[in-house]
Design an enzyme around this catalytic site. Sequence first.
Site, PDB file in Angstrom:
ATOM      1  N   TYR A 124     -27.652  -1.377  -5.185  1.00 41.68           N
ATOM      2  CA  TYR A 124     -28.554  -2.089  -6.105  1.00 41.68           C
ATOM      3  C   TYR A 124     -28.681  -3.555  -5.732  1.00 41.68           C
ATOM      4  CZ  TYR A 124     -29.783  -4.904 -10.168  1.00 41.68           C
ATOM      5  OH  TYR A 124     -30.343  -5.863 -10.983  1.00 41.68           O
TER       6      TYR A 124
ATOM      7  N   LYS B 276     -31.948  -5.888  -4.306  1.00 37.27           N
ATOM      8  CA  LYS B 276     -32.452  -7.086  -4.986  1.00 37.27           C
ATOM      9  C   LYS B 276     -32.416  -8.304  -4.060  1.00 37.27           C
ATOM     10  CE  LYS B 276     -33.672  -7.235  -8.762  1.00 37.27           C
ATOM     11  NZ  LYS B 276     -35.046  -7.032  -9.291  1.00 37.27           N
TER      12      LYS B 276
ATOM     13  N   ASN C 222     -26.091 -11.834 -16.902  1.00 36.97           N
ATOM     14  CA  ASN C 222     -26.070 -10.579 -17.671  1.00 36.97           C
ATOM     15  C   ASN C 222     -26.745 -10.710 -19.028  1.00 36.97           C
ATOM     16  OD1 ASN C 222     -23.650 -10.637 -15.737  1.00 36.97           O
ATOM     17  ND2 ASN C 222     -23.864  -8.477 -16.234  1.00 36.97           N
TER      18      ASN C 222
ATOM     19  N   VAL D 184     -22.567  -2.611 -20.621  1.00 32.43           N
ATOM     20  CA  VAL D 184     -21.264  -2.563 -21.292  1.00 32.43           C
ATOM     21  C   VAL D 184     -21.354  -2.826 -22.800  1.00 32.43           C
ATOM     22  CG1 VAL D 184     -20.689  -4.992 -20.780  1.00 32.43           C
ATOM     23  CG2 VAL D 184     -18.861  -3.327 -21.165  1.00 32.43           C
TER      24      VAL D 184
ATOM     25  N   LYS E  44     -14.070   4.203 -24.242  1.00 33.00           N
ATOM     26  CA  LYS E  44     -13.940   4.383 -22.801  1.00 33.00           C
ATOM     27  C   LYS E  44     -14.683   3.284 -22.045  1.00 33.00           C
ATOM     28  CE  LYS E  44     -13.343   9.375 -23.094  1.00 33.00           C
ATOM     29  NZ  LYS E  44     -13.880  10.695 -22.728  1.00 33.00           N
TER      30      LYS E  44
ATOM     31  N   THR F  71     -10.947  -6.508 -16.413  1.00 31.77           N
ATOM     32  CA  THR F  71     -10.672  -7.883 -15.983  1.00 31.77           C
ATOM     33  C   THR F  71     -11.893  -8.665 -15.499  1.00 31.77           C
ATOM     34  OG1 THR F  71     -10.041  -7.060 -13.786  1.00 31.77           O
ATOM     35  CG2 THR F  71      -8.269  -7.394 -15.406  1.00 31.77           C
TER      36      THR F  71
ATOM     37  N   THR G 274     -15.195 -10.844 -15.307  1.00 30.42           N
ATOM     38  CA  THR G 274     -15.821 -11.739 -16.284  1.00 30.42           C
ATOM     39  C   THR G 274     -17.330 -11.774 -16.051  1.00 30.42           C
ATOM     40  OG1 THR G 274     -15.638 -13.749 -14.935  1.00 30.42           O
ATOM     41  CG2 THR G 274     -13.760 -13.180 -16.358  1.00 30.42           C
ATOM     42  N   ARG G 275     -18.056 -12.013 -17.125  1.00 31.25           N
ATOM     43  CA  ARG G 275     -19.514 -12.086 -17.059  1.00 31.25           C
ATOM     44  C   ARG G 275     -20.017 -13.257 -17.906  1.00 31.25           C
ATOM     45  NH1 ARG G 275     -18.478  -9.286 -13.419  1.00 31.25           N
ATOM     46  NH2 ARG G 275     -19.255  -7.179 -12.923  1.00 31.25           N
TER      47      ARG G 275
ATOM     48  N   ASP H  10     -11.393   4.566 -18.242  1.00 33.44           N
ATOM     49  CA  ASP H  10     -11.904   5.839 -17.744  1.00 33.44           C
ATOM     50  C   ASP H  10     -12.216   5.688 -16.253  1.00 33.44           C
ATOM     51  OD1 ASP H  10     -13.230   8.170 -17.218  1.00 33.44           O
ATOM     52  OD2 ASP H  10     -14.857   7.853 -18.653  1.00 33.44           O
TER      53      ASP H  10
END
Length: 326
Positions: free
Chosen positions: A148, A152, A177, A188, A204, A209, A211-212, A268
Amino acid sequence: MKKTLVTGADGFIGSHLVEQLIREGKKVKAFVYYNSFNTWGWLDTFPKELLEEIELFAGDIRDPNGVREALREVDEVFHLAALIAIPFSYHSPDTYVDTNVKGTLNVLQASKDLGTKRVLVTSTSEVYGTAQYVPIDEKHPFQGQSPYSATKIGADRLAESFYRSFEMPITIIRPFNTYGPRQSARAVIPTVITQLLSGMTEIKLGSLTPTRDFNYVKDTVQGFIDIAKSDKTIGQEINIATQQEISIGQLAQELIDQINPKARIICDEQRFRPEKSEVNRLLGSNKKIRELTVWEPKYSLTQGLAETIAFLKENLNRYKADIYNM
């Protein structure tokens, strides 16, 4: 009156952009993905009086003839149509090349031939890969950590080449994001919220960890519009970022605390990205957009999450919280 084309108008950010452009008095043509059900994505949820103000065009961004037809008599185009789910790109990269790279080329070629006055191409913070320094500014190196993101990067570089080769009025807009009402459950925030609202007590997730830098969708859309209003942004690549970060684990816990404190997080394995593909840190610089436009973020994360939760409560039947949405 200028006519504005929005590709990907049926999607998450695109539908919000169409809505805001109409509010600002723009004449809008909405490019939606053709399908035999004659559905228009999130535009189907618009009230009748708002839909009546929109010129709808059903097509496929991969089809150069349809794209050219959509761009006729258009003054500016916001190109948002793209495949964006990272996990799906691992096993279907061809479709990402066709949609993200060739689709962008179709927009650029038609805009060049038709003399479109402004071309705004949507990028993504994923083109940077894991931060090599923070905050990530527009000079940060690119790194294709998923098919992806690689497509881009390719689309961005095509856009740059058309600006440099043909002096086209192109701007590359790079939101970090984005979240908010209408986002799909492959992201998410709606993933966590819909699981919690569905009564699940084991939430799930993949890795906790990373970060965004989360933008509320109304701030992202205003960034698009403010960038388009400024001639200083032509030929530029511009981040839309809050310049704040939060880890996925912290974010999930905040949502758990708000909705159901009894819930707990379960990692998950199928939701983990391959180790070298995971983008561990994204924290964007918004210095450039502040210098070139009047934009500034209006929504805090707390405010944005509250609006997102409220929307998902009303639209929970649209989401399949019990399955992994790729």
